[in-house]
Structures are given as structure tokens and as C-alpha cells.
Motif scaffolding. Structure first.
Motif, PDB file in Angstrom:
ATOM      1  N   ARG A 129      -8.806 104.133   1.796  1.00 34.37           N
ATOM      2  CA  ARG A 129     -10.258 103.947   1.867  1.00 34.37           C
ATOM      3  C   ARG A 129     -10.930 104.799   0.786  1.00 34.37           C
ATOM      4  O   ARG A 129     -10.589 105.963   0.596  1.00 34.37           O
ATOM      5  CB  ARG A 129     -10.766 104.324   3.248  1.00 34.37           C
ATOM      6  N   GLY A 130     -11.836 104.197   0.053  1.00 35.88           N
ATOM      7  CA  GLY A 130     -12.495 104.872  -1.063  1.00 35.88           C
ATOM      8  C   GLY A 130     -11.914 104.480  -2.412  1.00 35.88           C
ATOM      9  O   GLY A 130     -12.498 104.786  -3.455  1.00 35.88           O
ATOM     10  N   PHE A 131     -10.774 103.780  -2.393  1.00 36.66           N
ATOM     11  CA  PHE A 131     -10.125 103.351  -3.638  1.00 36.66           C
ATOM     12  C   PHE A 131     -10.127 101.824  -3.791  1.00 36.66           C
ATOM     13  O   PHE A 131      -9.452 101.292  -4.661  1.00 36.66           O
ATOM     14  CB  PHE A 131      -8.678 103.855  -3.681  1.00 36.66           C
ATOM     15  N   GLU A 132     -10.919 101.142  -2.963  1.00 40.15           N
ATOM     16  CA  GLU A 132     -10.922  99.680  -2.949  1.00 40.15           C
ATOM     17  C   GLU A 132     -11.202  99.064  -4.309  1.00 40.15           C
ATOM     18  O   GLU A 132     -10.644  98.021  -4.667  1.00 40.15           O
ATOM     19  CB  GLU A 132     -11.963  99.143  -1.951  1.00 40.15           C
ATOM     20  N   HIS A 133     -12.070  99.713  -5.095  1.00 36.62           N
ATOM     21  CA  HIS A 133     -12.511  99.124  -6.359  1.00 36.62           C
ATOM     22  C   HIS A 133     -11.793  99.721  -7.571  1.00 36.62           C
ATOM     23  O   HIS A 133     -12.169  99.449  -8.718  1.00 36.62           O
ATOM     24  CB  HIS A 133     -14.028  99.268  -6.492  1.00 36.62           C
ATOM     25  N   HIS A 134     -10.770 100.514  -7.309  1.00 36.63           N
ATOM     26  CA  HIS A 134      -9.947 101.032  -8.399  1.00 36.63           C
ATOM     27  C   HIS A 134      -8.926  99.982  -8.828  1.00 36.63           C
ATOM     28  O   HIS A 134      -8.559  99.097  -8.052  1.00 36.63           O
ATOM     29  CB  HIS A 134      -9.212 102.297  -7.957  1.00 36.63           C
ATOM     30  N   TYR A 135      -8.449 100.120 -10.060  1.00 36.75           N
ATOM     31  CA  TYR A 135      -7.385  99.256 -10.557  1.00 36.75           C
ATOM     32  C   TYR A 135      -6.051  99.989 -10.450  1.00 36.75           C
ATOM     33  O   TYR A 135      -6.020 101.226 -10.400  1.00 36.75           O
ATOM     34  CB  TYR A 135      -7.673  98.856 -12.011  1.00 36.75           C
ATOM     35  N   PRO A 136      -4.932  99.245 -10.386  1.00 33.73           N
ATOM     36  CA  PRO A 136      -3.632  99.894 -10.198  1.00 33.73           C
ATOM     37  C   PRO A 136      -3.353 101.042 -11.169  1.00 33.73           C
ATOM     38  O   PRO A 136      -2.799 102.065 -10.773  1.00 33.73           O
ATOM     39  CB  PRO A 136      -2.640  98.735 -10.389  1.00 33.73           C
TER      40      PRO A 136
END
Length: 202
Positions: A129-136
């Protein structure tokens, strides 16, 4: 009462033929059964055919002899009833973490609302949670592998197939991932087939 086998493997072997006709036996004939909600570890040294067998169960390869049945039906290719997690981080680099997790659901025509609900549930489940919009590329190896597990589970497969999923991780992260996987197995009640060459991990 003994439960019937969910996965049945009968006389399965795999032989590859090279460009010059030479034959290599990657997997000797094997027989075993896996029951629903079992956690089965396939242990062996590199090159003994563990991954080959897992690929056959996943429907990504086919046996030279024998048959593989899932709930009494022959496996003829990949399917949403089997979620696969590989050692390498097989995420789509152009998609965010949430988009990666929702990919299979989107391909199956699941509604946007259900995609969002399931992806949020499993993002929380694996601690992202909190990393939903990060890329791999913005995540550590352990976080990428957590995403891969969440993506596999979001499709609600009958069986989870893991091919040395923690082999590339450092020891501390590996222990955390093992605990995470066991927790998910206990709560989600999935059948798990886990390949490793590490005796302690097995």
C-alpha cells in the motif's frame, strides 16, 4: 474421508530434441498427486527437471510421455486456474504496480470496480500500500516479487505455481517472503506447488 486429488501427474517425462537430432532427457517419468489446499515442495539440484515439470503443470510446455490432470481434466495450455510466479521478475515494466496486478482481471473482462477492489485487497495483503502508482524499476526485488504474487492471486486461481520465486533475493528478504507466502497460503486456502533447490527453504 480422503479428498480426491486436485492435480494428478501420471508417467510424465520430457525429452528435448536438438537441432542435430540429439535427445536430452530433462525429466524422467514421474508420478504423484496433489490434493486441494496442499503445499507441496519439489526439491532437487539445478538441472533435475523441477522447472520443466512446473512448466508442464502451468501449460507452458507439454510432456513427451504421460498426462497431467487438473480436477480430472487434461491440462492443454495456460489457464486462469493456475497462477505462476517465476524466479525472474516477470512484471510489465510499462505498467504501474496496480496495473500489473489488474492485468489478468482486465484481460478476462472483469468490471473496473472489481478490478480496483481486488487489486487494492492484494496490494494491502502483500504490504505494498502506497506503491500502487510506482513502476517495477522503482521497487526492490522483494517488492517486485510481492507484486508478482499479488498478480497471480488476484485472478483467484485454484493453484499457485512458484518456480524458485525467492532465489534471487537476499537472505533477509527471502525469509520475509517465505513468511508472507505461508500466511497467504493459510488465509487464501490455495493449493501450492513450490519449486526450490534450497533444502532449508523446502
Amino acid at each position: 474421508m480422503i479428498k480426491p486429488a486436485q492435480l494428478s501427474i501420471h508417467g510424465v517425462s520430457r525429452t528435448f530434441t536438438g537441432t542435430r537430432g540429439q535427445r536430452t532427457q530433462a525429466l524422467l517419468p514421474v508420478d504423484f498427486e496433489v490434493r486441494e489446499n496442499d503445499f507441496v515442495t519439489i526439491l532437487g539440484p539445478s538441472g533435475c527437471g523441477k522447472s520443466t515439470l512446473l512448466r508442464i503443470v502451468a501449460g507452458l510446455d507439454f510432456p513427451t510421455t504421460g498426462e497431467v490432470l487438473l480436477d480430472g481434466q487434461p491440462i492443454e495450455g495456460p489457464g486462469a486456474d493456475r497462477g505462476v510466479v517465476f524466479q525472474s521478475y516477470t512484471l510489465f515494466p510499462w505498467l504501474t504496480i496496480a496495473q500489473n496486478i489488474r492485468f489478468g482481471l482486465r484481460e478476462r473482462g472483469t468490471s473496473e470496480a472489481e478490478q480496483k477492489e481486488r487489486s487494492e485487497f492484494f496490494i494491502a495483503k502483500v504490504g505494498l500500500r502506497g506503491f500502487e502508482h510506482h513502476y517495477p524499476k522503482q521497487l526492490s526485488g522483494g517488492m517486485q516479487q510481492r507484486t508478482a504474487i499479488a498478480r497471480a492471486l488476484a485472478n483467484d486461481p485454484k493453484m499457485l505455481l512458484l518456480d524458485e520465486p525467492f532465489g534471487a533475493l537476499d537472505n533477509q528478504t527471502r525469509v520475509l517472503m517465505q513468511e508472507l507466502l505461508l500466511g497467504i497460503w493459510e488465509s487464501a486456502q490455495k493449493t501450492v506447488l513450490f519449486v526450490t533447490h534450497d533444502i532449508d527453504e523446502a
